[in-house]
Design an enzyme around this catalytic site. Structure first.
Site, PDB file in Angstrom:
ATOM      1  N   HIS A  31      19.185  18.235  -0.471  1.00  0.00           N
ATOM      2  CA  HIS A  31      19.312  17.540  -1.765  1.00  0.00           C
ATOM      3  C   HIS A  31      18.688  16.143  -1.763  1.00  0.00           C
ATOM      4  O   HIS A  31      18.438  15.577  -2.826  1.00  0.00           O
ATOM      5  CB  HIS A  31      20.787  17.394  -2.151  1.00  0.00           C
ATOM      6  CG  HIS A  31      21.474  18.676  -2.476  1.00  0.00           C
ATOM      7  ND1 HIS A  31      20.984  19.575  -3.392  1.00  0.00           N
ATOM      8  CD2 HIS A  31      22.635  19.219  -1.995  1.00  0.00           C
ATOM      9  CE1 HIS A  31      21.803  20.615  -3.476  1.00  0.00           C
ATOM     10  NE2 HIS A  31      22.809  20.421  -2.634  1.00  0.00           N
ATOM     11  N   ASP A  49      20.648  28.172   1.392  1.00  0.00           N
ATOM     12  CA  ASP A  49      21.868  27.457   1.024  1.00  0.00           C
ATOM     13  C   ASP A  49      22.267  27.882  -0.391  1.00  0.00           C
ATOM     14  O   ASP A  49      21.416  28.172  -1.235  1.00  0.00           O
ATOM     15  CB  ASP A  49      21.606  25.951   1.068  1.00  0.00           C
ATOM     16  CG  ASP A  49      22.873  25.132   0.904  1.00  0.00           C
ATOM     17  OD1 ASP A  49      23.380  24.623   1.912  1.00  0.00           O
ATOM     18  OD2 ASP A  49      23.341  24.982  -0.246  1.00  0.00           O
ATOM     19  N   HIS A  93      23.305  26.210  -2.812  1.00  0.00           N
ATOM     20  CA  HIS A  93      22.859  25.254  -3.826  1.00  0.00           C
ATOM     21  C   HIS A  93      21.342  25.123  -3.793  1.00  0.00           C
ATOM     22  O   HIS A  93      20.716  25.340  -2.761  1.00  0.00           O
ATOM     23  CB  HIS A  93      23.492  23.874  -3.574  1.00  0.00           C
ATOM     24  CG  HIS A  93      24.976  23.930  -3.407  1.00  0.00           C
ATOM     25  ND1 HIS A  93      25.598  23.916  -2.164  1.00  0.00           N
ATOM     26  CD2 HIS A  93      25.971  24.014  -4.320  1.00  0.00           C
ATOM     27  CE1 HIS A  93      26.908  23.982  -2.324  1.00  0.00           C
ATOM     28  NE2 HIS A  93      27.161  24.043  -3.614  1.00  0.00           N
ATOM     29  N   ASP A 150      26.871  28.357   3.064  1.00  0.00           N
ATOM     30  CA  ASP A 150      27.849  28.276   1.990  1.00  0.00           C
ATOM     31  C   ASP A 150      27.695  29.365   0.933  1.00  0.00           C
ATOM     32  O   ASP A 150      28.373  29.338  -0.084  1.00  0.00           O
ATOM     33  CB  ASP A 150      27.838  26.886   1.335  1.00  0.00           C
ATOM     34  CG  ASP A 150      26.451  26.327   1.139  1.00  0.00           C
ATOM     35  OD1 ASP A 150      25.460  27.050   1.361  1.00  0.00           O
ATOM     36  OD2 ASP A 150      26.339  25.141   0.764  1.00  0.00           O
TER      37      ASP A 150
END
Length: 390
Positions: A142, A178, A180, A266
């Site tokens: 991110h 991931d 996200h 995740d």
């Protein structure tokens, strides 16, 4: 594969980074009492302990990374960003960006995380290793060139990609599974034709309105971004279909010199920060496939780096599943598998397949070579939305 050809990077200080007490990613404040964070990095020590106890770590050469230098960080980040991270950490606590909370050890841990990924990437490019795994925190995907975001302080794999290019790997593929969307990696390489970024993530989770199928790169980099936003509830069937029908064909078209994998965990069915259904077998299968693909396309050169993963009880088994696949071993025993593997959502669903079919028919790397058509590229704003969770 012998230990001399497999590298394992970790550092104790990476386990000392802690975003502090709160609820999920929300710090203590009005209506939020102190609570153990999902993202407490000492859990990685337990994960490494399981890999060691299982005997799998004996298959790797274990290495301690050096901290990334300013020269390394500035391959991607602006000086002001580095200064903010260092200042917040030196103060002992604070937010170095957006949902990017730090403690006293965080700046050093972040440099070590980048340093591990840089050493791993350059090590495989220079032929010292075939494959490498970096069990590091804080995560990175991110983090944007000018700000930390959502637990990510520096963009570990983005810096590693640039460092590898300096060592001769002209074309780099970054696969990010991931849960996200890796807005920071995408923003760094959105106009770069020599870096293919493929993100397989939960649709609409975080950041808001980021990682859409129409975001395919811009300028010279048109077609070098490939987003696969899967609906919530996707399981092994959807993920393996994406690997088979999207990731592998895209990689074969792009022909990278090096593959980097943002190997977040995740998307598991027990993770509190996502709503997917992956198991340790899913991650073992995806990792095995990427190792085989690297063997065909890059001379075996591939690096996996830990990103997200917030289930204190399941994360060690997921790390073990990834590590065994890198070592070329069968999937390990998983005491949690029975609670996930028979759920109906583990099979590919029609609404999930629509995303895959759309990309097969419209993304330039998958369809453009034969159809001569390409989807409309969507510009990525300089500052992605910060609403939502990490």
């Amino acid at each position: 594969m012998s230990a001399s050809r497999l590298a394992w990077y970790s550092h104790e200080i990476c386990f000392w980074h802690d975003p502090g007490p709160g609820s999920g990613y929300v710090p203590v404040g009005p209506g939020v009492e102190p609570l153990r964070q999902f993202a407490v990095d000492p859990d990685l020590r337990r994960a490494e302990g399981l890999v060691k106890a299982s005997g799998v770590l004996d298959r790797f050469t274990c290495l301690t990374p050096a901290p990334a230098s300013d020269e390394d960080l500035l391959l991607v980040h602006v000086p002001e960003h580095v200064e903010r991270v260092e200042a917040a950490s030196a103060a002992g606590a604070g937010d170095a960006g957006v949902y990017a909370y730090v403690n006293y050890h965080s700046a050093q841990a972040a440099r070590l995380a980048v340093g591990a990924c840089v050493e791993a990437a350059t090590g495989v490019v220079e032929g010292r290793f075939d494959r490498a795994y970096c069990l590091v925190r804080p995560p990175g995907h991110h983090a944007e060139p000018d700000r930390a975001m959502a637990l990510c302080l520096y963009n570990n794999l983005a810096v590693a990609a640039r460092a590898a290019q300096r060592r001769g790997a002209r074309r780099v593929m970054i696969l990010d599974w991931d849960v996200h969307h890796g807005n920071g990696i995408q923003r760094t390489f959105y106009e770069d034709p020599d870096v293919l970024y493929v993100s397989v993530h939960q649709e609409g989770l975080f950041p808001a309105a980021s990682g859409l199928v129409l975001e395919t790169g811009a300028g010279a980099g048109a077609g070098s971004t490939l987003n696969v936003p899967l609906p919530a509830g996707s399981g092994e069937g959807a993920y393996l279909a994406v690997m088979d029908r999207i990731v592998e064909p895209a990689a074969r078209t792009f022909r990278p010199d090096l593959i980097l994998v943002a190997a977040g965990l995740d998307a598991s069915g027990h993770d509190p920060m996502g709503r997917m259904l992956c198991t340790s077998r899913t991650f073992h299968s995806m990792t095995s496939m990427m190792c085989r693909l690297a063997g065909e396309l890059t001379g075996g050169r591939i690096v996996f780096a830990h990103e997200g993963g917030y289930s204190a009880w399941y994360q060690p088994t997921l790390v073990l599943g990834t590590a065994t696949a890198i070592a070329g071993l069968p999937a390990p025993q998983d005491p949690f598998l029975h609670s996930l593997e028979h759920l109906p959502g583990q099979r590919l669903q029609r609404h999930q397949e629509r995303v895959i079919t759309h990309l097969e028919e419209h993304h330039p790397l998958l369809a453009g070579a034969t159809s001569g058509t390409a989807p409309r590229a969507v510009p990525v704003p300089a500052a992605a939305s910060s609403n939502g969770g990490p």
